[in-house]
Motif scaffolding. Structure first.
Motif, PDB file in Angstrom:
ATOM      1  N   GLU A  14      29.504 -17.750 -54.200  1.00  0.00           N
ATOM      2  CA  GLU A  14      30.466 -18.858 -53.803  1.00  0.00           C
ATOM      3  C   GLU A  14      31.703 -18.706 -54.818  1.00  0.00           C
ATOM      4  O   GLU A  14      32.865 -18.713 -54.135  1.00  0.00           O
ATOM      5  CB  GLU A  14      29.884 -20.104 -53.957  1.00  0.00           C
ATOM      6  CG  GLU A  14      28.757 -20.603 -53.179  1.00  0.00           C
ATOM      7  CD  GLU A  14      29.015 -20.509 -51.657  1.00  0.00           C
ATOM      8  OE1 GLU A  14      30.365 -20.547 -51.287  1.00  0.00           O
ATOM      9  OE2 GLU A  14      28.426 -19.969 -50.854  1.00  0.00           O
ATOM     10  N   LYS A  17      33.588 -15.818 -53.215  1.00  0.00           N
ATOM     11  CA  LYS A  17      34.377 -16.255 -51.869  1.00  0.00           C
ATOM     12  C   LYS A  17      35.432 -17.114 -52.259  1.00  0.00           C
ATOM     13  O   LYS A  17      36.378 -17.139 -51.361  1.00  0.00           O
ATOM     14  CB  LYS A  17      33.432 -16.859 -50.936  1.00  0.00           C
ATOM     15  CG  LYS A  17      32.228 -15.986 -50.502  1.00  0.00           C
ATOM     16  CD  LYS A  17      31.511 -16.634 -49.249  1.00  0.00           C
ATOM     17  CE  LYS A  17      30.361 -17.446 -49.914  1.00  0.00           C
ATOM     18  NZ  LYS A  17      29.186 -17.967 -49.003  1.00  0.00           N
ATOM     19  N   GLU A  88      33.576 -21.502 -43.257  1.00  0.00           N
ATOM     20  CA  GLU A  88      32.529 -20.556 -42.683  1.00  0.00           C
ATOM     21  C   GLU A  88      31.734 -21.099 -41.531  1.00  0.00           C
ATOM     22  O   GLU A  88      31.374 -20.013 -40.743  1.00  0.00           O
ATOM     23  CB  GLU A  88      31.237 -20.711 -43.944  1.00  0.00           C
ATOM     24  CG  GLU A  88      31.775 -20.026 -45.229  1.00  0.00           C
ATOM     25  CD  GLU A  88      30.513 -19.891 -46.247  1.00  0.00           C
ATOM     26  OE1 GLU A  88      29.720 -18.877 -45.894  1.00  0.00           O
ATOM     27  OE2 GLU A  88      30.272 -20.622 -47.112  1.00  0.00           O
ATOM     28  N   THR A  97      25.344 -16.819 -44.926  1.00  0.00           N
ATOM     29  CA  THR A  97      25.200 -17.438 -46.087  1.00  0.00           C
ATOM     30  C   THR A  97      23.815 -18.219 -46.112  1.00  0.00           C
ATOM     31  O   THR A  97      23.217 -18.029 -47.012  1.00  0.00           O
ATOM     32  CB  THR A  97      26.380 -18.493 -46.123  1.00  0.00           C
ATOM     33  OG1 THR A  97      27.481 -18.083 -46.434  1.00  0.00           O
ATOM     34  CG2 THR A  97      25.880 -19.479 -47.413  1.00  0.00           C
ATOM     35  N   VAL A 107      22.325 -23.943 -51.096  1.00  0.00           N
ATOM     36  CA  VAL A 107      23.690 -23.630 -50.597  1.00  0.00           C
ATOM     37  C   VAL A 107      24.861 -24.702 -50.989  1.00  0.00           C
ATOM     38  O   VAL A 107      26.086 -24.373 -51.545  1.00  0.00           O
ATOM     39  CB  VAL A 107      23.830 -23.345 -49.271  1.00  0.00           C
ATOM     40  CG1 VAL A 107      25.316 -23.329 -48.469  1.00  0.00           C
ATOM     41  CG2 VAL A 107      23.127 -22.096 -48.868  1.00  0.00           C
TER      42      VAL A 107
END
Length: 266
Positions: A14, A17, A88, A97, A107
């Protein structure tokens, strides 16, 4: 494999990203600009009022206007937090993911653990820059050099502001997981922070006023002990209660996001 290790890997993914898209940098730059411009404007107004009132040696604490201006800034950081989750869904990248991290709570936790420190550091650094700007502007003769720099108070104000921004950003991640669209998430967050409290305030009822003052924005201002709010003065309850309400809203948003993430397919 150890759950902590798996969470650490998810956080690392993460983190990559978050910093791989330009929107993060634009949101942080917007937050910094809003903090500096808002604080200088508020500080100049406070110093002018003191000069007109011939308030003797009274001065403006340099970080005070920064805290007052903090009500404007969460929206820029909320935009960053929104894109962490909703982008996303828009690109269908959420499928990859969830394949990589099948435990959906993990997540959501990873996204929150990335957003929180970034928002906190952004709050502290932008607040420090705004404090320096307020000091420079109010030191000018035109404002009567009415500025004070108590280091303990400034440090506390900046730390509280960082925590406030972090919690609002994490709350936004929870809302985004539940709503799943950028426009919808920003709309819900705006209503939580500003829309619903303003509507409640306009009703004029005591119960509505009490409810509005315990919603996220006012709870955050109470936690930061802001002396200048849209209610015309400080929030009428202590900083600890403000933090408790802010934590409650953040927890509720994450719980809602987790519930939707578990029950609905990507």
């Amino acid at each position: 494999m150890n759950g902590v290790v798996l969470l650490g890997r998810a956080v690392g993914a993460e983190w990559v990203k978050l910093w791989s898209v330009r929107s993060t940098w634009w949101c942080l730059a917007g937050a910094a600009a809003l903090t500096v411009l808002g604080a200088v404007t508020v500080g100049a107004g406070e110093a002018t009022d003191l000069a007109r009132a011939a308030a003797g040696d009274a001065s403006v604490t340099a970080s005070g206007p920064v805290v007052s201006a903090a009500a404007l800034v969460p929206f820029a950081l909320a935009a960053m937090a929104t894109l962490v989750i909703t982008a996303e869904y828009a690109s269908r990248g959420i499928w990859g993911t969830l394949q990589a991290v099948p435990v959906r709570g993990r997540v959501l936790a990873a996204k929150a653990l990335v957003v929180a420190p970034v928002a906190a550091v952004a709050g502290v650094l932008s607040g420090a820059a705004a404090t320096a700007a307020v000091t420079a502007v109010l030191s000018a003769d035109v404002f009567g050099a009415r500025v004070a720099l108590p280091p303990d108070r400034i440090a506390l104000d900046l730390l509280r502001m960082g925590l406030f921004f972090a919690l609002v950003s994490v709350m936004t991640v929870g809302v985004g997981a539940a709503v799943r669209s950028a426009a919808g998430t920003l709309s819900v967050v705006f209503m939580l922070l500003m829309g619903v409290p303003m509507i409640l305030l306009m009703t004029g009822g005591s119960a509505a006023l009490a409810a509005s003052l315990r919603m996220p924005l006012f709870a955050g201002l109470a936690f930061m002990e802001s002396a200048d709010t849209v209610t015309g003065g400080p929030i009428p309850y202590p900083a600890g209660e403000g933090l408790a309400w802010l934590l409650a809203w953040t927890t509720a948003a994450l719980a809602a996001g987790h519930a939707v993430l578990r029950r609905r397919d990507a």
